[in-house]
Design a protein around this motif. Structure first.
Motif, mmCIF file in Angstrom:
data_model
loop_
_atom_site.group_PDB
_atom_site.id
_atom_site.type_symbol
_atom_site.label_atom_id
_atom_site.label_comp_id
_atom_site.label_asym_id
_atom_site.label_seq_id
_atom_site.Cartn_x
_atom_site.Cartn_y
_atom_site.Cartn_z
ATOM 1 N N ILE A 31 0.853 -1.176 0.000
ATOM 2 C CA ILE A 31 0.000 0.000 0.000
ATOM 3 C C ILE A 31 0.898 1.239 0.000
ATOM 4 O O ILE A 31 1.855 1.319 0.752
ATOM 5 C CB ILE A 31 -0.956 -0.006 1.213
ATOM 6 N N CYS A 32 0.591 2.156 -0.861
ATOM 7 C CA CYS A 32 1.286 3.447 -0.914
ATOM 8 C C CYS A 32 2.802 3.294 -0.976
ATOM 9 O O CYS A 32 3.555 3.938 -0.248
ATOM 10 C CB CYS A 32 0.868 4.329 0.254
ATOM 11 N N ASP A 66 4.777 6.448 0.007
ATOM 12 C CA ASP A 66 4.060 7.538 -0.657
ATOM 13 C C ASP A 66 3.152 8.181 0.385
ATOM 14 O O ASP A 66 2.034 7.740 0.615
ATOM 15 C CB ASP A 66 3.248 6.982 -1.833
ATOM 16 N N LEU A 67 3.655 9.220 1.036
ATOM 17 C CA LEU A 67 2.942 9.833 2.159
ATOM 18 C C LEU A 67 1.641 10.492 1.726
ATOM 19 O O LEU A 67 0.663 10.485 2.477
ATOM 20 C CB LEU A 67 3.848 10.829 2.874
ATOM 21 N N GLU A 68 1.604 11.066 0.543
ATOM 22 C CA GLU A 68 0.355 11.657 0.048
ATOM 23 C C GLU A 68 -0.711 10.577 -0.081
ATOM 24 O O GLU A 68 -1.869 10.795 0.252
ATOM 25 C CB GLU A 68 0.560 12.368 -1.294
ATOM 26 N N CYS A 69 -0.329 9.415 -0.528
ATOM 27 C CA CYS A 69 -1.254 8.289 -0.655
ATOM 28 C C CYS A 69 -1.740 7.839 0.724
ATOM 29 O O CYS A 69 -2.915 7.541 0.912
ATOM 30 C CB CYS A 69 -0.557 7.141 -1.387
ATOM 31 N N LEU A 70 -0.850 7.807 1.705
ATOM 32 C CA LEU A 70 -1.215 7.366 3.049
ATOM 33 C C LEU A 70 -2.155 8.335 3.757
ATOM 34 O O LEU A 70 -2.807 7.962 4.733
ATOM 35 C CB LEU A 70 0.040 7.155 3.897
ATOM 36 N N VAL A 93 11.811 14.150 7.036
ATOM 37 C CA VAL A 93 10.908 13.967 5.892
ATOM 38 C C VAL A 93 9.886 15.090 5.891
ATOM 39 O O VAL A 93 9.346 15.458 6.933
ATOM 40 C CB VAL A 93 10.185 12.595 5.998
ATOM 41 N N SER A 94 9.611 15.640 4.717
ATOM 42 C CA SER A 94 8.624 16.707 4.595
ATOM 43 C C SER A 94 7.219 16.163 4.825
ATOM 44 O O SER A 94 6.916 15.038 4.458
ATOM 45 C CB SER A 94 8.676 17.327 3.193
ATOM 46 N N ASN A 95 6.366 16.995 5.428
ATOM 47 C CA ASN A 95 4.994 16.604 5.685
ATOM 48 C C ASN A 95 4.192 16.535 4.394
ATOM 49 O O ASN A 95 4.354 17.417 3.528
ATOM 50 C CB ASN A 95 4.309 17.614 6.607
ATOM 51 N N PRO A 96 3.303 15.565 4.254
ATOM 52 C CA PRO A 96 2.380 15.560 3.117
ATOM 53 C C PRO A 96 1.336 16.643 3.309
ATOM 54 O O PRO A 96 1.201 17.221 4.397
ATOM 55 C CB PRO A 96 1.759 14.165 3.180
ATOM 56 N N SER A 97 0.569 16.929 2.298
ATOM 57 C CA SER A 97 -0.404 18.016 2.334
ATOM 58 C C SER A 97 -1.494 17.832 3.388
ATOM 59 O O SER A 97 -2.085 18.798 3.843
ATOM 60 C CB SER A 97 -1.059 18.187 0.956
ATOM 61 N N CYS A 98 -1.755 16.610 3.810
ATOM 62 C CA CYS A 98 -2.832 16.357 4.782
ATOM 63 C C CYS A 98 -2.438 16.687 6.207
ATOM 64 O O CYS A 98 -3.271 16.681 7.103
ATOM 65 C CB CYS A 98 -3.312 14.917 4.703
ATOM 66 N N LEU A 99 -1.177 16.955 6.446
ATOM 67 C CA LEU A 99 -0.747 17.242 7.829
ATOM 68 C C LEU A 99 -0.590 18.701 8.011
ATOM 69 O O LEU A 99 -0.111 19.528 7.930
ATOM 70 C CB LEU A 99 0.547 16.513 8.171
#
Length: 99
Positions: A31-32, A66-70, A93-99
């Protein structure tokens, strides 16, 4: 697939992933861009009142997943987003957009 069916499918998938992460010898599901067993390496660092710092294995997972996917699974998992942010910061690690 309708919105209700999609929501039901996502909730069911989240429940399966959570159960898989809790089982000691769970089968691994991709997954992701990572396997569910690999995600388990970060579970202690994102749960509980005083989680430990992430270890090198967790940081390796955070860097390859894939943090955006998670993001879509994070909202269903009950994991505290602030703890995820702390883990990602600790791992560089850079934050994904959801955080």
């Amino acid at each position: 697939m309708g919105t209700n069916n999609t929501t039901t499918l996502i909730i069911a998938l989240a429940m399966v992933l959570t159960a898989g992460m809790m089982m000691e010898e769970a089968k691994s599901y991709p997954i992701c861009n990572t396997d569910t067993n690999d995600l388990q390496k970060c579970y202690p660092a994102v749960t509980g009142n005083s989680p430990p710092a992430p270890g090198p294995d967790c940081c390796a997972v955070a860097k390859s997943a894939d943090l955006e996917c998670l993001c879509s699974y994070l909202s269903l998992s009950g994991i505290d987003r602030s703890k995820v942010k702390a883990v990602l910061a600790s791992c560089g690690v850079s934050n994904p957009s959801c955080l």
